[in-house]
Scaffold this motif. Structure first.
Motif, PDB file in Angstrom:
ATOM      1  N   PRO A 158       0.847  -1.115  -0.080  1.00  0.00           N
ATOM      2  CA  PRO A 158       0.075   0.049   0.010  1.00  0.00           C
ATOM      3  C   PRO A 158       0.684   1.084   0.023  1.00  0.00           C
ATOM      4  O   PRO A 158       2.052   1.257   0.740  1.00  0.00           O
ATOM      5  N   ARG A 187       1.026   5.770  -1.400  1.00  0.00           N
ATOM      6  CA  ARG A 187       0.338   7.045  -2.050  1.00  0.00           C
ATOM      7  C   ARG A 187       1.358   7.432  -2.971  1.00  0.00           C
ATOM      8  O   ARG A 187       2.661   7.479  -2.903  1.00  0.00           O
ATOM      9  N   LYS A 206      -4.271   7.153  -3.578  1.00  0.00           N
ATOM     10  CA  LYS A 206      -3.924   6.143  -2.802  1.00  0.00           C
ATOM     11  C   LYS A 206      -3.927   4.885  -3.753  1.00  0.00           C
ATOM     12  O   LYS A 206      -4.702   4.590  -4.479  1.00  0.00           O
ATOM     13  N   GLN A 229      -1.630   1.046  -5.037  1.00  0.00           N
ATOM     14  CA  GLN A 229      -0.672  -0.019  -4.420  1.00  0.00           C
ATOM     15  C   GLN A 229       0.590  -0.160  -5.560  1.00  0.00           C
ATOM     16  O   GLN A 229       0.325   0.198  -6.616  1.00  0.00           O
ATOM     17  N   ASP A 289      -7.020   2.196  -7.920  1.00  0.00           N
ATOM     18  CA  ASP A 289      -8.086   1.773  -7.388  1.00  0.00           C
ATOM     19  C   ASP A 289      -9.201   1.449  -8.680  1.00  0.00           C
ATOM     20  O   ASP A 289     -10.007   0.649  -8.401  1.00  0.00           O
ATOM     21  N   GLU A 344       3.082   3.284   2.555  1.00  0.00           N
ATOM     22  CA  GLU A 344       2.366   3.155   3.957  1.00  0.00           C
ATOM     23  C   GLU A 344       2.618   2.409   5.000  1.00  0.00           C
ATOM     24  O   GLU A 344       3.278   1.254   4.998  1.00  0.00           O
TER      25      GLU A 344
END
Length: 130
Positions: free
Chosen positions: A34, A36, A47, A49, A62, A130
Motif C-alpha cells: 500500500p 500513496r 492512494k 498499491q 483503485d 504506508e
C-alpha cells in the motif's frame, strides 16, 4: 553442440547481476505494498498499491489502471521519498525505451507554432509507502 546449448544459457544467467529493489536490506521485488503516489504533472495524490521489479515500480490505481515507472534509485533509503519517471499511457519495453500514447487535445490540426511546451516535471512521480 548439445553441451553448448546447455552451457551458454547458464553462463549468461551467471553473468547477469541480480537487480532487486531493496529497502532496509531486504529484497521487496514482487510484493504489492500500500502506498500513496504523487504525480507532479497533475498535482494529483493517489492512494495506490505498488510493486517493484528490478529498477521499476508498477503503480496500481483503485479503478484498475496501472502505470510502470523507472525508479531513480534501486536501494530505497526513505520510504516516503521514492522517485521515478514514467508518463501515464507509456509502457516500458526495456530499461531504455518505452512505447505509448501522448494525450494532447490539440494534437489534431496543430501547427508548429501551436505546439505546447512540456512541463519539466511531466512524468515525475513520488511514492510514499504506508
Amino acid at each position: 553442440m548439445k553441451v553448448l546449448r546447455l552451457v551458454l544459457p547458464t553462463l549468461l544467467l551467471l553473468g547477469t547481476p541480480a537487480m532487486a529493489v531493496e529497502f532496509k536490506g531486504q529484497n521487496i521485488d514482487g510484493q504489492k505494498l500500500p502506498a500513496r503516489a504523487y504525480y507532479y504533472a497533475t498535482g494529483g495524490l493517489y492512494k495506490v498499491q505498488v510493486s517493484f521489479h528490478n529498477k521499476r515500480a508498477t503503480i496500481y490505481f483503485d479503478d484498475g489502471n496501472q502505470t510502470t515507472i523507472q525508479l531513480n534509485q534501486q536501494v530505497i533509503t526513505d520510504s516516503n521519498n521514492i522517485e521515478g519517471f514514467g508518463k501515464i499511457g507509456q509502457y516500458l519495453v526495456s530499461s531504455t525505451f518505452s512505447l505509448g500514447l501522448v494525450y494532447d487535445n490539440n494534437w489534431l490540426g496543430s501547427s508548429d507554432s501551436q505546439l505546447q511546451q512540456s512541463n519539466a516535471l511531466d512524468g515525475l512521480w513520488k511514492i510514499s509507502l504506508e
